[in-house]
Design a protein around this motif. Sequence first.
Motif, PDB file in Angstrom:
ATOM      1  N   PRO A  54       0.814  -1.218   0.000  1.00 36.72           N
ATOM      2  CA  PRO A  54       0.000   0.000   0.000  1.00 36.72           C
ATOM      3  C   PRO A  54       0.842   1.261   0.000  1.00 36.72           C
ATOM      4  O   PRO A  54       1.995   1.274   0.421  1.00 36.72           O
ATOM      5  N   GLY A  55       0.228   2.320  -0.469  1.00 41.77           N
ATOM      6  CA  GLY A  55       0.804   3.655  -0.400  1.00 41.77           C
ATOM      7  C   GLY A  55      -0.304   4.631  -0.086  1.00 41.77           C
ATOM      8  O   GLY A  55      -1.489   4.294  -0.132  1.00 41.77           O
ATOM      9  N   SER A  56       0.059   5.841   0.250  1.00 39.56           N
ATOM     10  CA  SER A  56      -0.941   6.821   0.672  1.00 39.56           C
ATOM     11  C   SER A  56      -0.480   8.234   0.351  1.00 39.56           C
ATOM     12  O   SER A  56       0.722   8.526   0.309  1.00 39.56           O
ATOM     13  N   PHE A  57      -1.451   9.112   0.134  1.00 38.15           N
ATOM     14  CA  PHE A  57      -1.190  10.539  -0.043  1.00 38.15           C
ATOM     15  C   PHE A  57      -1.752  11.340   1.120  1.00 38.15           C
ATOM     16  O   PHE A  57      -1.946  12.555   1.009  1.00 38.15           O
TER      17      PHE A  57
ATOM     18  N   ALA B 275      -7.217  12.162   1.598  1.00 41.41           N
ATOM     19  CA  ALA B 275      -7.601  10.817   2.045  1.00 41.41           C
ATOM     20  C   ALA B 275      -7.642   9.878   0.846  1.00 41.41           C
ATOM     21  O   ALA B 275      -8.702   9.419   0.412  1.00 41.41           O
ATOM     22  N   LEU B 276      -6.466   9.599   0.298  1.00 40.00           N
ATOM     23  CA  LEU B 276      -6.360   8.754  -0.886  1.00 40.00           C
ATOM     24  C   LEU B 276      -5.302   7.692  -0.646  1.00 40.00           C
ATOM     25  O   LEU B 276      -4.140   8.007  -0.371  1.00 40.00           O
ATOM     26  N   ASP B 277      -5.696   6.431  -0.758  1.00 38.27           N
ATOM     27  CA  ASP B 277      -4.788   5.301  -0.596  1.00 38.27           C
ATOM     28  C   ASP B 277      -4.700   4.535  -1.908  1.00 38.27           C
ATOM     29  O   ASP B 277      -5.658   4.491  -2.690  1.00 38.27           O
ATOM     30  N   VAL B 278      -3.567   3.895  -2.145  1.00 37.41           N
ATOM     31  CA  VAL B 278      -3.351   3.123  -3.365  1.00 37.41           C
ATOM     32  C   VAL B 278      -2.666   1.808  -3.008  1.00 37.41           C
ATOM     33  O   VAL B 278      -2.147   1.645  -1.902  1.00 37.41           O
ATOM     34  N   ARG B 279      -2.643   0.911  -3.961  1.00 39.29           N
ATOM     35  CA  ARG B 279      -1.876  -0.331  -3.834  1.00 39.29           C
ATOM     36  C   ARG B 279      -1.128  -0.565  -5.130  1.00 39.29           C
ATOM     37  O   ARG B 279      -1.603  -0.223  -6.211  1.00 39.29           O
ATOM     38  N   LEU B 280       0.025  -1.183  -5.032  1.00 38.85           N
ATOM     39  CA  LEU B 280       0.850  -1.449  -6.204  1.00 38.85           C
ATOM     40  C   LEU B 280       0.343  -2.695  -6.910  1.00 38.85           C
ATOM     41  O   LEU B 280       0.532  -3.812  -6.428  1.00 38.85           O
ATOM     42  N   GLY B 281      -0.305  -2.502  -8.032  1.00 36.79           N
ATOM     43  CA  GLY B 281      -0.790  -3.630  -8.805  1.00 36.79           C
ATOM     44  C   GLY B 281      -2.116  -4.156  -8.287  1.00 36.79           C
ATOM     45  O   GLY B 281      -2.603  -3.750  -7.235  1.00 36.79           O
ATOM     46  N   PRO B 282      -2.709  -5.076  -9.036  1.00 32.26           N
ATOM     47  CA  PRO B 282      -4.058  -5.535  -8.718  1.00 32.26           C
ATOM     48  C   PRO B 282      -4.145  -6.652  -7.697  1.00 32.26           C
ATOM     49  O   PRO B 282      -5.239  -7.029  -7.286  1.00 32.26           O
ATOM     50  N   ALA B 283      -3.024  -7.222  -7.274  1.00 30.03           N
ATOM     51  CA  ALA B 283      -3.068  -8.391  -6.397  1.00 30.03           C
ATOM     52  C   ALA B 283      -3.487  -8.011  -4.989  1.00 30.03           C
ATOM     53  O   ALA B 283      -3.597  -6.844  -4.634  1.00 30.03           O
TER      54      ALA B 283
ATOM     55  N   ARG C  92       4.906  -2.137   5.688  1.00 33.57           N
ATOM     56  CA  ARG C  92       5.687  -1.283   4.801  1.00 33.57           C
ATOM     57  C   ARG C  92       4.767  -0.467   3.909  1.00 33.57           C
ATOM     58  O   ARG C  92       3.681  -0.898   3.540  1.00 33.57           O
ATOM     59  N   ARG C  93       5.217   0.722   3.551  1.00 30.31           N
ATOM     60  CA  ARG C  93       4.461   1.604   2.681  1.00 30.31           C
ATOM     61  C   ARG C  93       5.342   2.026   1.509  1.00 30.31           C
ATOM     62  O   ARG C  93       6.560   2.138   1.622  1.00 30.31           O
ATOM     63  N   LEU C  94       4.722   2.260   0.390  1.00 32.77           N
ATOM     64  CA  LEU C  94       5.439   2.691  -0.799  1.00 32.77           C
ATOM     65  C   LEU C  94       6.009   4.091  -0.598  1.00 32.77           C
ATOM     66  O   LEU C  94       5.347   4.956  -0.030  1.00 32.77           O
ATOM     67  N   PRO C  95       7.224   4.346  -1.085  1.00 38.19           N
ATOM     68  CA  PRO C  95       7.687   5.735  -1.144  1.00 38.19           C
ATOM     69  C   PRO C  95       6.796   6.485  -2.130  1.00 38.19           C
ATOM     70  O   PRO C  95       6.116   5.892  -2.971  1.00 38.19           O
ATOM     71  N   TYR C  96       6.804   7.813  -2.045  1.00 41.35           N
ATOM     72  CA  TYR C  96       5.870   8.589  -2.858  1.00 41.35           C
ATOM     73  C   TYR C  96       6.043   8.345  -4.353  1.00 41.35           C
ATOM     74  O   TYR C  96       5.062   8.340  -5.106  1.00 41.35           O
ATOM     75  N   SER C  97       7.265   8.119  -4.804  1.00 39.82           N
ATOM     76  CA  SER C  97       7.465   7.887  -6.240  1.00 39.82           C
ATOM     77  C   SER C  97       6.704   6.638  -6.705  1.00 39.82           C
ATOM     78  O   SER C  97       6.086   6.644  -7.786  1.00 39.82           O
ATOM     79  N   LEU C  98       6.722   5.591  -5.899  1.00 37.36           N
ATOM     80  CA  LEU C  98       6.014   4.369  -6.262  1.00 37.36           C
ATOM     81  C   LEU C  98       4.524   4.481  -5.990  1.00 37.36           C
ATOM     82  O   LEU C  98       3.718   3.819  -6.648  1.00 37.36           O
ATOM     83  N   ALA C  99       4.141   5.322  -5.024  1.00 36.49           N
ATOM     84  CA  ALA C  99       2.712   5.570  -4.801  1.00 36.49           C
ATOM     85  C   ALA C  99       2.106   6.272  -6.013  1.00 36.49           C
ATOM     86  O   ALA C  99       0.971   5.965  -6.422  1.00 36.49           O
ATOM     87  N   VAL C 100       2.843   7.215  -6.596  1.00 37.11           N
ATOM     88  CA  VAL C 100       2.362   7.865  -7.816  1.00 37.11           C
ATOM     89  C   VAL C 100       2.235   6.845  -8.944  1.00 37.11           C
ATOM     90  O   VAL C 100       1.259   6.842  -9.705  1.00 37.11           O
ATOM     91  N   ALA C 101       3.210   5.947  -9.055  1.00 31.67           N
ATOM     92  CA  ALA C 101       3.134   4.888 -10.065  1.00 31.67           C
ATOM     93  C   ALA C 101       1.923   3.996  -9.823  1.00 31.67           C
ATOM     94  O   ALA C 101       1.214   3.617 -10.768  1.00 31.67           O
ATOM     95  N   ALA C 102       1.681   3.643  -8.561  1.00 31.15           N
ATOM     96  CA  ALA C 102       0.515   2.818  -8.241  1.00 31.15           C
ATOM     97  C   ALA C 102      -0.776   3.525  -8.638  1.00 31.15           C
ATOM     98  O   ALA C 102      -1.714   2.901  -9.147  1.00 31.15           O
ATOM     99  N   TRP C 103      -0.825   4.841  -8.407  1.00 31.46           N
ATOM    100  CA  TRP C 103      -2.000   5.616  -8.822  1.00 31.46           C
ATOM    101  C   TRP C 103      -2.168   5.560 -10.337  1.00 31.46           C
ATOM    102  O   TRP C 103      -3.287   5.393 -10.849  1.00 31.46           O
ATOM    103  N   LEU C 104      -1.068   5.688 -11.089  1.00 28.58           N
ATOM    104  CA  LEU C 104      -1.146   5.605 -12.542  1.00 28.58           C
ATOM    105  C   LEU C 104      -1.657   4.240 -13.000  1.00 28.58           C
ATOM    106  O   LEU C 104      -2.473   4.147 -13.925  1.00 28.58           O
TER     107      LEU C 104
END
Length: 237
Positions: free
Chosen positions: A67-70, A76-84, A91-103
């Motif tokens: 997971p990652g978060s902004f 109040a926006l959370d993301v996850r890396l990939g669909p799994a 552990r949490r994604l660094p912001y660079s990977l959180a942006v990628a997860a959002w994309l």
Amino acid sequence: MLVAAAACPCPPLLVPEVAAGAAPELDAARAACVDALGVLAAARPDRLVVVGPQQGTGSEPYAEGTPGSFRGFGVALDVRLGPAGDAEGERRLPYSLAVAAWLLERTGWRDAPAEGLGVGEQLAPQRCLDIGRDVAARAGRVALLVMGDASACRTLKAPGYLDERAAPFDAGVARALGTADLAALGALDTGLAQELKVSGRAPWQVLAGAAEDAGLGGSLLYEDAPYGVGYLVATWS
């Protein structure tokens, strides 16, 4: 082997909820990123590796579902890396990977399993190249989503103030990404990149290592410096 790559900027402002009133200013960058991810999907990869900068001198893997978060930006926006499903641990994604997860979520990525790799902004170039070679060998068909910004010193109001070296540096990176010039990326000056507050130097050099012997051609989709920070979008296929 690396079969495709996309280079995208990683400012949290790319996320409209974070950008708020400034959101329209990055619409062209967002559209280019979506197009770039389309190139990755068209390559039919077996695995997607998302590479982004983080603090430090080492590298750190992030499993699919991390997971990652902004929320640190008041959103109040959370993301996850990939669909799994859920990744274990806290552990949490660094912001660079959180942006990628959002994309990836924005484009509905379901084309291959995804994993993340954070690389320290001070990681030595040779180490970056070695990591890239290792990443390319992880599956028969590997795609890379490489996150990173160019200089943050393009204007007086830029985060790093105005530095006359910034525009030429960014132009060189744009040429290298747009032509898939591995030698130029591998030769990027670590010290100068640090002085210009370039976050993408290490990820781009990971890309250069991964692309050795892949025979990919490059295309530059977007180049601009809103807010005095260089943002680039390119694809290799």
